[in-house]
Motif scaffolding. Sequence first.
Motif, PDB file in Angstrom:
ATOM      1  N   ARG A 173      33.150 -25.747  56.356  1.00 16.59           N
ATOM      2  CA  ARG A 173      32.627 -25.325  55.072  1.00 16.59           C
ATOM      3  C   ARG A 173      32.816 -23.818  54.888  1.00 16.59           C
ATOM      4  NH1 ARG A 173      30.094 -29.019  52.245  1.00 16.59           N
ATOM      5  NH2 ARG A 173      29.214 -27.437  50.862  1.00 16.59           N
ATOM      6  N   GLY A 174      33.271 -23.437  53.720  1.00 14.44           N
ATOM      7  CA  GLY A 174      33.520 -22.035  53.450  1.00 14.44           C
ATOM      8  C   GLY A 174      34.977 -21.645  53.621  1.00 14.44           C
ATOM      9  N   LEU A 175      35.779 -22.534  54.268  1.00 13.79           N
ATOM     10  CA  LEU A 175      37.199 -22.257  54.435  1.00 13.79           C
ATOM     11  C   LEU A 175      37.896 -22.463  53.094  1.00 13.79           C
ATOM     12  CD1 LEU A 175      39.496 -21.718  56.557  1.00 13.79           C
ATOM     13  CD2 LEU A 175      39.751 -24.198  56.671  1.00 13.79           C
ATOM     14  N   LEU A 176      38.684 -21.477  52.644  1.00 15.82           N
ATOM     15  CA  LEU A 176      39.347 -21.602  51.350  1.00 15.82           C
ATOM     16  C   LEU A 176      40.352 -22.747  51.348  1.00 15.82           C
ATOM     17  CD1 LEU A 176      39.991 -17.899  50.299  1.00 15.82           C
ATOM     18  CD2 LEU A 176      38.363 -19.510  49.310  1.00 15.82           C
ATOM     19  N   LEU A 177      41.347 -22.666  52.188  1.00 13.13           N
ATOM     20  CA  LEU A 177      42.345 -23.712  52.300  1.00 13.13           C
ATOM     21  C   LEU A 177      42.676 -23.909  53.768  1.00 13.13           C
ATOM     22  CD1 LEU A 177      44.971 -22.971  49.481  1.00 13.13           C
ATOM     23  CD2 LEU A 177      43.273 -24.787  49.510  1.00 13.13           C
ATOM     24  N   GLY A 178      42.908 -25.163  54.146  1.00 13.85           N
ATOM     25  CA  GLY A 178      43.285 -25.440  55.517  1.00 13.85           C
ATOM     26  C   GLY A 178      44.698 -24.959  55.809  1.00 13.85           C
ATOM     27  N   SER A 179      45.064 -24.947  57.077  1.00 13.92           N
ATOM     28  CA  SER A 179      46.384 -24.455  57.481  1.00 13.92           C
ATOM     29  C   SER A 179      47.505 -25.308  56.900  1.00 13.92           C
ATOM     30  CB  SER A 179      46.488 -24.420  59.009  1.00 13.92           C
ATOM     31  OG  SER A 179      46.305 -25.713  59.564  1.00 13.92           O
ATOM     32  N   THR A 180      47.257 -26.608  56.759  1.00 15.73           N
ATOM     33  CA  THR A 180      48.289 -27.490  56.206  1.00 15.73           C
ATOM     34  C   THR A 180      48.560 -27.166  54.746  1.00 15.73           C
ATOM     35  OG1 THR A 180      47.707 -29.279  57.733  1.00 15.73           O
ATOM     36  CG2 THR A 180      48.923 -29.884  55.749  1.00 15.73           C
ATOM     37  N   SER A 181      47.501 -27.033  53.952  1.00 18.12           N
ATOM     38  CA  SER A 181      47.663 -26.699  52.537  1.00 18.12           C
ATOM     39  C   SER A 181      48.337 -25.345  52.373  1.00 18.12           C
ATOM     40  CB  SER A 181      46.305 -26.690  51.831  1.00 18.12           C
ATOM     41  OG  SER A 181      45.664 -27.941  51.938  1.00 18.12           O
ATOM     42  N   ARG A 211      41.366 -29.104  52.563  1.00 18.63           N
ATOM     43  CA  ARG A 211      41.257 -28.922  54.008  1.00 18.63           C
ATOM     44  C   ARG A 211      40.984 -30.276  54.640  1.00 18.63           C
ATOM     45  NH1 ARG A 211      35.946 -26.833  52.409  1.00 18.63           N
ATOM     46  NH2 ARG A 211      34.316 -28.180  53.256  1.00 18.63           N
ATOM     47  N   GLY A 212      41.393 -30.420  55.897  1.00 17.48           N
ATOM     48  CA  GLY A 212      41.274 -31.708  56.558  1.00 17.48           C
ATOM     49  C   GLY A 212      40.219 -31.727  57.631  1.00 17.48           C
ATOM     50  N   ARG A 218      51.434 -32.023  64.463  1.00 12.91           N
ATOM     51  CA  ARG A 218      50.621 -31.310  63.494  1.00 12.91           C
ATOM     52  C   ARG A 218      51.020 -31.734  62.087  1.00 12.91           C
ATOM     53  NH1 ARG A 218      48.761 -25.205  64.963  1.00 12.91           N
ATOM     54  NH2 ARG A 218      47.633 -25.729  66.868  1.00 12.91           N
ATOM     55  N   PRO A 219      50.040 -31.918  61.179  1.00 15.79           N
ATOM     56  CA  PRO A 219      50.355 -32.420  59.838  1.00 15.79           C
ATOM     57  C   PRO A 219      51.381 -31.579  59.096  1.00 15.79           C
ATOM     58  CG  PRO A 219      47.976 -32.407  60.193  1.00 15.79           C
ATOM     59  CD  PRO A 219      48.598 -31.716  61.370  1.00 15.79           C
ATOM     60  N   ARG A 220      51.270 -30.256  59.200  1.00 13.27           N
ATOM     61  CA  ARG A 220      52.163 -29.420  58.407  1.00 13.27           C
ATOM     62  C   ARG A 220      53.614 -29.592  58.810  1.00 13.27           C
ATOM     63  NH1 ARG A 220      49.220 -25.537  61.444  1.00 13.27           N
ATOM     64  NH2 ARG A 220      50.445 -24.409  62.993  1.00 13.27           N
ATOM     65  N   HIS A 221      53.882 -29.854  60.100  1.00 15.44           N
ATOM     66  CA  HIS A 221      55.254 -30.036  60.540  1.00 15.44           C
ATOM     67  C   HIS A 221      55.895 -31.229  59.845  1.00 15.44           C
ATOM     68  CE1 HIS A 221      54.100 -27.936  64.589  1.00 15.44           C
ATOM     69  NE2 HIS A 221      54.221 -27.093  63.593  1.00 15.44           N
ATOM     70  N   GLU A 222      55.198 -32.362  59.873  1.00 14.58           N
ATOM     71  CA  GLU A 222      55.741 -33.595  59.301  1.00 14.58           C
ATOM     72  C   GLU A 222      55.816 -33.521  57.782  1.00 14.58           C
ATOM     73  OE1 GLU A 222      57.460 -37.341  60.064  1.00 14.58           O
ATOM     74  OE2 GLU A 222      56.822 -35.746  61.432  1.00 14.58           O
ATOM     75  N   ASP A 241      46.376 -32.507  66.600  1.00 12.58           N
ATOM     76  CA  ASP A 241      46.412 -31.119  66.176  1.00 12.58           C
ATOM     77  C   ASP A 241      47.048 -30.217  67.225  1.00 12.58           C
ATOM     78  OD1 ASP A 241      45.151 -31.512  63.695  1.00 12.58           O
ATOM     79  OD2 ASP A 241      43.213 -31.621  64.696  1.00 12.58           O
ATOM     80  N   ALA A 242      47.607 -30.820  68.265  1.00 14.46           N
ATOM     81  CA  ALA A 242      48.234 -30.025  69.320  1.00 14.46           C
ATOM     82  C   ALA A 242      49.553 -29.454  68.831  1.00 14.46           C
ATOM     83  CB  ALA A 242      48.468 -30.900  70.559  1.00 14.46           C
ATOM     84  N   ASP A 243      49.901 -28.308  69.326  1.00 16.77           N
ATOM     85  CA  ASP A 243      51.170 -27.676  68.978  1.00 16.77           C
ATOM     86  C   ASP A 243      52.156 -27.962  70.107  1.00 16.77           C
ATOM     87  OD1 ASP A 243      53.298 -26.117  68.276  1.00 16.77           O
ATOM     88  OD2 ASP A 243      52.061 -24.413  67.625  1.00 16.77           O
TER      89      ASP A 243
END
Length: 299
Positions: free
Chosen positions: A271-279, A265-266, A245-249, A194-196
């Motif tokens: 809990r309570g998070l609508l959508l993760g950053s990747t989605s 979400r990954g 990071r997943p979203r990059h790939e 998860d590192a940038d």
Amino acid sequence: MSQAAGTIVVGVDGSAEATRAVRWAAAEAAPRNVGVHLLCALNPIVGSYGAGLPIPQSIFDDMDANGRRVLDEATKVVREIGPDLVVTTEMPLQAPIPVLIELSGEARTIVLGSSGRGGFAGMLVGSTTVAVAAHAHCPVVVVRGRDGENALPLDGPVVVGVDGSPTSDAAVGAAFDEASWRKVPLVAVHAWSDADYAEIPPPAYLNFDWGSVGEHQDRQLAEGLAGWQEKYPDVMVERVPVKDRPRHELLEWATRAQLVVVGTRGRGGFRGLLLGSTSQALIHHARCPVMILRQDDES
């Protein structure tokens, strides 16, 4: 059960993005022999108009006429692609989000455009897409394209994001099923850091034995796919473990895929998070349709 039971439900509002979603849904429904349910939710401002005055009936009449026109046009689009498809329509005088979430309890899939008019129906604006994807009980597909083009790479693979979370496992199962139906390869992307890397890494990162971690992640990915590969022996699988990071790939793969599948979400979610950053990133930037799945025990 309603007319939407077992169908592919499509949110329509007359926009070009909604029309693209209808076309995609019809093309998906035809070989599966399932119905298409078109929903145009009219969402008036209920209350007062001006200085405490009620909304004039003429406004409701105009909304009704526009809604019927939108549904008629969408029905024609479905008929062009699948003349024998069963098409049903619905035009509730309600806000779109609760209607779509309710229908998701019996629908096969919910399909939405990437954006919409945000006008009388308000069906496909970003907030609707995010809320429905986060809370729907069935898969939600956000139909995105390539720089305004309608064509998709029909020979492209199905791509799935894998991280070992419960929603990721659901996404893997759906991705195998989609790849089997489409008779295309499946690319399983396991981004295990998860590192940038656009940032300067701390010194500890430079001295860490990433090779052993990578080998462990490779084995974990293989084990996570093994059961599904036994169930779908016809699907050729390419495993892509990357330290990124997943979203990059996944965004990179979306440039040549015909569908990307992810969970809501990954491993980094809570809990309570609508959508993760990747989605979220895929909904806004992917250059192909994105399928999002959640677990019913999520909040």
